[in-house]
Design a protein around this motif. Structure first.
Motif, PDB file in Angstrom:
ATOM      1  N   PHE A  82       0.826  -1.203   0.000  1.00  0.00           N
ATOM      2  CA  PHE A  82       0.000   0.000   0.000  1.00  0.00           C
ATOM      3  C   PHE A  82       0.861   1.255   0.000  1.00  0.00           C
ATOM      4  CE2 PHE A  82      -2.254   3.408   2.182  1.00  0.00           C
ATOM      5  CZ  PHE A  82      -3.438   3.452   1.465  1.00  0.00           C
ATOM      6  N   GLU A  83       1.840   1.298   0.889  1.00  0.00           N
ATOM      7  CA  GLU A  83       2.676   2.493   1.000  1.00  0.00           C
ATOM      8  C   GLU A  83       3.629   2.646  -0.180  1.00  0.00           C
ATOM      9  OE1 GLU A  83       2.349   5.057   2.872  1.00  0.00           O
ATOM     10  OE2 GLU A  83       0.720   4.147   3.999  1.00  0.00           O
ATOM     11  N   SER A  84       4.119   1.552  -0.737  1.00  0.00           N
ATOM     12  CA  SER A  84       4.985   1.687  -1.910  1.00  0.00           C
ATOM     13  C   SER A  84       4.180   2.167  -3.119  1.00  0.00           C
ATOM     14  CB  SER A  84       5.714   0.381  -2.215  1.00  0.00           C
ATOM     15  OG  SER A  84       4.807  -0.646  -2.526  1.00  0.00           O
ATOM     16  N   THR A  85       2.908   1.812  -3.182  1.00  0.00           N
ATOM     17  CA  THR A  85       2.040   2.351  -4.224  1.00  0.00           C
ATOM     18  C   THR A  85       1.832   3.846  -4.008  1.00  0.00           C
ATOM     19  OG1 THR A  85       0.920   0.225  -4.420  1.00  0.00           O
ATOM     20  CG2 THR A  85      -0.208   2.112  -5.351  1.00  0.00           C
ATOM     21  N   MET A  86       1.693   4.262  -2.752  1.00  0.00           N
ATOM     22  CA  MET A  86       1.553   5.687  -2.443  1.00  0.00           C
ATOM     23  C   MET A  86       2.807   6.471  -2.844  1.00  0.00           C
ATOM     24  SD  MET A  86      -1.346   6.615  -0.942  1.00  0.00           S
ATOM     25  CE  MET A  86      -0.928   8.036   0.036  1.00  0.00           C
ATOM     26  N   LEU A  87       3.970   5.813  -2.792  1.00  0.00           N
ATOM     27  CA  LEU A  87       5.219   6.450  -3.199  1.00  0.00           C
ATOM     28  C   LEU A  87       5.466   6.306  -4.692  1.00  0.00           C
ATOM     29  CD1 LEU A  87       7.550   5.443  -0.231  1.00  0.00           C
ATOM     30  CD2 LEU A  87       6.474   7.657  -0.655  1.00  0.00           C
TER      31      LEU A  87
END
Length: 107
Positions: A82-87
């Motif tokens: 989720f967070e790597s997609t946000m980045l």
């Protein structure tokens, strides 16, 4: 359904991924600047600051010369994907446990 037992805080995951993808310089000025960035990124509300998040994404793209690929073979509840997609990373996550897979897909 239940909350996945080993969930990591999203802000910690986001900060760790940025630190792993970012090249840090050794001079004291850059260390101070980068530590300030990491402190701000570790705060939960940092995702609401669009300009700050865009600067983070641009830093990552400059270093990796495009979108970096992130693979999490044991993604559990899906915090890292989720967070790597946000980045703005190209993200892949999987898990052997079907409950974890469903939770990750829902997140």
């Amino acid at each position: 359904m239940h909350i996945w037992w080993a969930r990591k805080p999203h802000s910690v995951s986001r900060t760790t991924q940025y630190a792993l993808l970012k090249e840090f310089k050794k001079s004291t000025f850059d260390i101070k600047k980068n530590s300030d960035i990491l402190k701000k990124l570790a705060q939960n509300y940092s995702v609401l600051d669009k300009e700050f998040l865009d600067n983070i994404k641009n830093d990552i793209k400059k270093i990796s010369k495009g979108k970096p690929k992130v693979l999490d073979p044991f993604c559990g509840g899906g915090t890292i994907p989720f967070e790597s997609t946000m980045l703005d990373c190209e993200t892949y996550g999987s898990d052997y446990n079907p409950v974890a897979t469903i939770i990750s897909k829902c997140v």
